[in-house]
Design a protein around this motif. Structure first.
Motif, PDB file in Angstrom:
ATOM      1  N   HIS A   2       0.833  -1.187   0.000  1.00 27.45           N
ATOM      2  CA  HIS A   2       0.000   0.000   0.000  1.00 27.45           C
ATOM      3  C   HIS A   2       0.880   1.254   0.000  1.00 27.45           C
ATOM      4  O   HIS A   2       1.989   1.242   0.538  1.00 27.45           O
ATOM      5  CB  HIS A   2      -0.923   0.026   1.222  1.00 27.45           C
ATOM      6  N   THR A   5      -1.265   7.551  -2.793  1.00 25.49           N
ATOM      7  CA  THR A   5      -1.269   7.970  -4.193  1.00 25.49           C
ATOM      8  C   THR A   5      -1.975   9.321  -4.312  1.00 25.49           C
ATOM      9  O   THR A   5      -2.682   9.747  -3.395  1.00 25.49           O
ATOM     10  CB  THR A   5      -1.974   6.938  -5.081  1.00 25.49           C
ATOM     11  N   VAL A  16      -4.626   9.441  -1.298  1.00 30.53           N
ATOM     12  CA  VAL A  16      -5.428   8.211  -1.259  1.00 30.53           C
ATOM     13  C   VAL A  16      -4.536   7.020  -0.930  1.00 30.53           C
ATOM     14  O   VAL A  16      -3.544   6.756  -1.629  1.00 30.53           O
ATOM     15  CB  VAL A  16      -6.135   7.976  -2.614  1.00 30.53           C
ATOM     16  N   ALA A  18      -3.791   3.415  -1.206  1.00 28.79           N
ATOM     17  CA  ALA A  18      -4.233   2.450  -2.217  1.00 28.79           C
ATOM     18  C   ALA A  18      -3.250   1.297  -2.346  1.00 28.79           C
ATOM     19  O   ALA A  18      -2.073   1.415  -1.988  1.00 28.79           O
ATOM     20  CB  ALA A  18      -4.384   3.155  -3.566  1.00 28.79           C
ATOM     21  N   GLU A  19      -3.742   0.188  -2.869  1.00 27.16           N
ATOM     22  CA  GLU A  19      -2.879  -0.954  -3.159  1.00 27.16           C
ATOM     23  C   GLU A  19      -2.190  -0.717  -4.497  1.00 27.16           C
ATOM     24  O   GLU A  19      -2.836  -0.376  -5.491  1.00 27.16           O
ATOM     25  CB  GLU A  19      -3.691  -2.241  -3.204  1.00 27.16           C
ATOM     26  N   ARG A 303      -1.948   5.946   6.471  1.00 28.64           N
ATOM     27  CA  ARG A 303      -3.209   5.993   5.715  1.00 28.64           C
ATOM     28  C   ARG A 303      -3.954   7.302   5.983  1.00 28.64           C
ATOM     29  O   ARG A 303      -4.814   7.710   5.210  1.00 28.64           O
ATOM     30  CB  ARG A 303      -4.085   4.786   6.052  1.00 28.64           C
TER      31      ARG A 303
END
Length: 325
Positions: A2, A5, A16, A18-19, A303
């Motif tokens: 992760h 982004t 964001v 994100a994976e 995050r």
């Protein structure tokens, strides 16, 4: 893995979690499992679409990190899987893994926690390269640091005091100035209430600052030149106060002064490696001795990087804001 982004530039909400594909270390690189990263003003500019990563760098924000080496690429020597490191990055620190050229790696200093070490690479490299490698601050000279309570400012105070210089700082509150004093600052100027030119002139018996480390740019240019001592050196590292100012060459000539402006992120790898090597030689022993350390304001889950960006935008922090995956 992760990573943070930026699908579209914008406010903090543009960040964001994100994976994304796992990176692989290339020639002369290692892969670092990130323990922590840190927020820098450049990250806020990148989020807004004003500061693209240099060619070949990760598209994710984050100019520094700490962690453990999890893989070693071809042509690497002197580093091994499991080593605890921190690193100067061209990008990619806001992620769970990041590839790093070995020239930009540093061992975690003795006595420093793995997460705390994430707050060291960018500030140590910025301060050492500008204040010492370019401006050549010497014992007994006076350094003026604008934004003394920032990550860069708190580190600059400590390094300058460690080499025997006198330190003046500007900051925007009594609490911030108090923290600067605790770190060793000698001259405290509240820029919201005082004119730093007059305060510095009084405190130095009219001589001024031998070196000025400036994050404001255009807004402070004229007053910085006025505040220089004879043979003084102005090092500009930011543009928070604008990009275009008027330079009075007559005033600069009268001071026999020098004005330099540098950035770190876009430098070629060889220059970054030289700065990192100098930091390891000159700054790391001071950290191991406990004379210099990273000042950490807070740690935020990666995050929730948007929260960290809002905190930096508000400028209420003192020292570094860290991000933990």
């Amino acid at each position: 893995m992760h990573a943070i982004t930026i699908p579209e530039p914008g406010g903090p909400e543009a960040l964001v979690w994100a994976e994304v594909p796992d990176p692989e270390p290339g020639e002369g690189e290692v892969l670092v499992d990130v323990a922590a990263s840190a927020v820098n003003r450049a990250d806020l500019l990148q989020r807004q679409g004003f500061y693209d990563p240099p060619p070949g760098a990760s598209p994710y924000p984050g100019l520094e990190c700490s962690g453990r080496i999890s893989a070693v690429g071809p042509g690497v020597s002197g580093w091994a899987v499991g080593d605890k490191v921190c690193a100067l990055l061209g990008g990619g620190g806001y992620a769970e893994k990041v590839p790093v050229p070995t020239g930009q790696l540093l061992p975690v200093p003795e006595g420093v926690g793995l997460e705390e070490a994430a707050g060291l690479p960018e500030v140590t490299c910025t301060v050492w390269s500008n204040v010492f490698m370019v401006a050549h601050l010497r014992p007994g000279e006076t350094l003026l640091v604008h934004g003394g309570s920032s990550g860069i400012g708190t580190l600059a105070i400590q390094l300058a005091k460690a080499v025997g210089a006198r330190v003046a700082v500007t900051a925007g509150s009594a609490a911030k100035l108090e923290r600067c004093a605790e770190l060793g600052a000698d001259i405290l100027i509240n820029y919201r209430e005082q004119d730093f030119v007059e305060e510095l002139r009084t405190a130095t018996d009219g001589e001024g600052a031998d070196v000025i480390l400036d994050n404001m740019g255009a807004k402070y240019l004229e007053r910085n030149v006025t505040s220089l001592a004879v043979n003084g050196r102005l090092a500009i590292i930011g543009m928070q106060g604008g990009t275009k100012g008027e330079l009075n060459l007559a005033a600069l000539l009268a001071k026999r002064g020098a004005v330099t402006a540098t950035s770190l992120r876009a430098r070629p790898p060889a220059e970054k490696a030289a700065i990192v090597a100098a930091v390891r030689e000159h700054v790391w022993p001071l950290i191991a001795e406990g004379r210099v350390r990273a000042v950490v304001d807070s740690t935020v889950p990666m995050r929730d990087a948007a929260e960290a960006h809002r905190a930096m935008d508000a400028s209420g922090h003192i020292g570094k804001i860290l991000l933990k995956p």
